[in-house]
Design an enzyme around this catalytic site. Sequence first.
Site, PDB file in Angstrom:
ATOM      1  N   LYS A 194       0.849  -1.209   0.000  1.00 27.17           N
ATOM      2  CA  LYS A 194       0.000   0.000   0.000  1.00 27.17           C
ATOM      3  C   LYS A 194       0.878   1.249   0.000  1.00 27.17           C
ATOM      4  CE  LYS A 194      -3.936  -2.192   2.227  1.00 27.17           C
ATOM      5  NZ  LYS A 194      -4.529  -2.640   3.492  1.00 27.17           N
ATOM      6  N   GLN A 254      -4.753  -1.171   9.671  1.00 23.68           N
ATOM      7  CA  GLN A 254      -4.694  -2.517   9.095  1.00 23.68           C
ATOM      8  C   GLN A 254      -5.333  -3.533  10.052  1.00 23.68           C
ATOM      9  OE1 GLN A 254      -3.440  -3.319   5.926  1.00 23.68           O
ATOM     10  NE2 GLN A 254      -4.299  -5.324   6.374  1.00 23.68           N
ATOM     11  N   ASP A 271     -11.176   3.199   4.298  1.00 22.38           N
ATOM     12  CA  ASP A 271     -11.629   1.805   4.217  1.00 22.38           C
ATOM     13  C   ASP A 271     -13.156   1.726   4.204  1.00 22.38           C
ATOM     14  OD1 ASP A 271      -9.875  -0.268   3.848  1.00 22.38           O
ATOM     15  OD2 ASP A 271      -9.322  -0.458   5.959  1.00 22.38           O
TER      16      ASP A 271
END
Length: 300
Positions: A54, A98, A121
């Site tokens: 990422k 994460q 997200d």
Amino acid sequence: MTAQIIDGKAFAATVRRQVADQVARLKSDHGITPGLAVVLVGEDPASQVYVRSKGKMTVEVGMNSYEHKLDADTSEADLLALIDRLNADPAVHGILVQLPLPGHLDEALVINAIDPAKDVDGFHISNVGLLATGQKAMVPCTPLGCLMMLRDHLGSLSGLDAVVVGRSNIVGKPMAQLLLRDSCTVTIAHSRTRDIQEVTRRADIVIAAVGRPEMITGDWIRPGATVIDVGINRIDAPEKGEGKTRLVGDCQFDSCAEVAGAITPVPGGVGPMTIACLLANTLTACCRANGLKEPEGLTA
Ligand code: NDP
């Protein structure tokens, strides 16, 4: 094989190029550089790989990447304090924590501490509600990637029958919301669905998000249907040598490809789109934060 292969790798590269072009324009016209902060707690090997890739792709499209690696025994208070600082930092437009987090940390509490406008997200409860009520939300990356591929392949989705197999909060449910928003007739199937093959066989679009290797076979698919395989499963591959493994989806590729009109492969389908959509979401968050027009074609 009759199905057209939907090449997620190539499409993701196109999305990343579009993001990079818009980032360059933001810099030249407005002096703004979008920034994505990724928070990793602990040393889960798979999470480390995701975070590294990422970060690399964030820099490749011209954005600033801020990586925060915390020890596995970081306290909830320290993690929440970091999120507060990132929420307040004007250089940070997107925040991603994460998952999974170590067991002593409350994932819902942590995710809901992120400023919803920076929640790239799309897991914050406000974004879940905004998506469900058809308002402007940050949309979870994997379903957004699936939607982009479907729109690219099929054009308008209006009136099509879509079956989403799987009802998780991160894939199945938001996927169903997005398809509904694009005026599909949506069915969500799950582990308790009766005669599930009958259900999927009625669909113009099948989204497989189950986490069971090659569960969906060609006889589940209506001839000509579009199949999006979200599943990523690692299975033993003795044919490649002792101890070797390979990745497969939730669909048995060969038999589904015999029947479907189009299908995404695993790997090289939905996976690459997920990171591309994370970058697209960061760009969208940056444009919204600065009162600028949102990037066309990169949002739901
Ligand atoms: P979850 O385990 O959270 O959810 C799986 C869903 O599948 C559940 O709703 C479950 O139903 C349903 N299910 C399980 N068994 C069956 C069955 N026999 N028949 C019908 N439905 C069943 O998984 P996720 O949604 O997180 O992920 C799904 C897959 O997608 C995984 O392979 C994951 O690795 C992959 N993934 C890929 C991403 C990418 O970037 N490509 C991103 C995220 C996930 P019930 O609720 O009834 O238990």
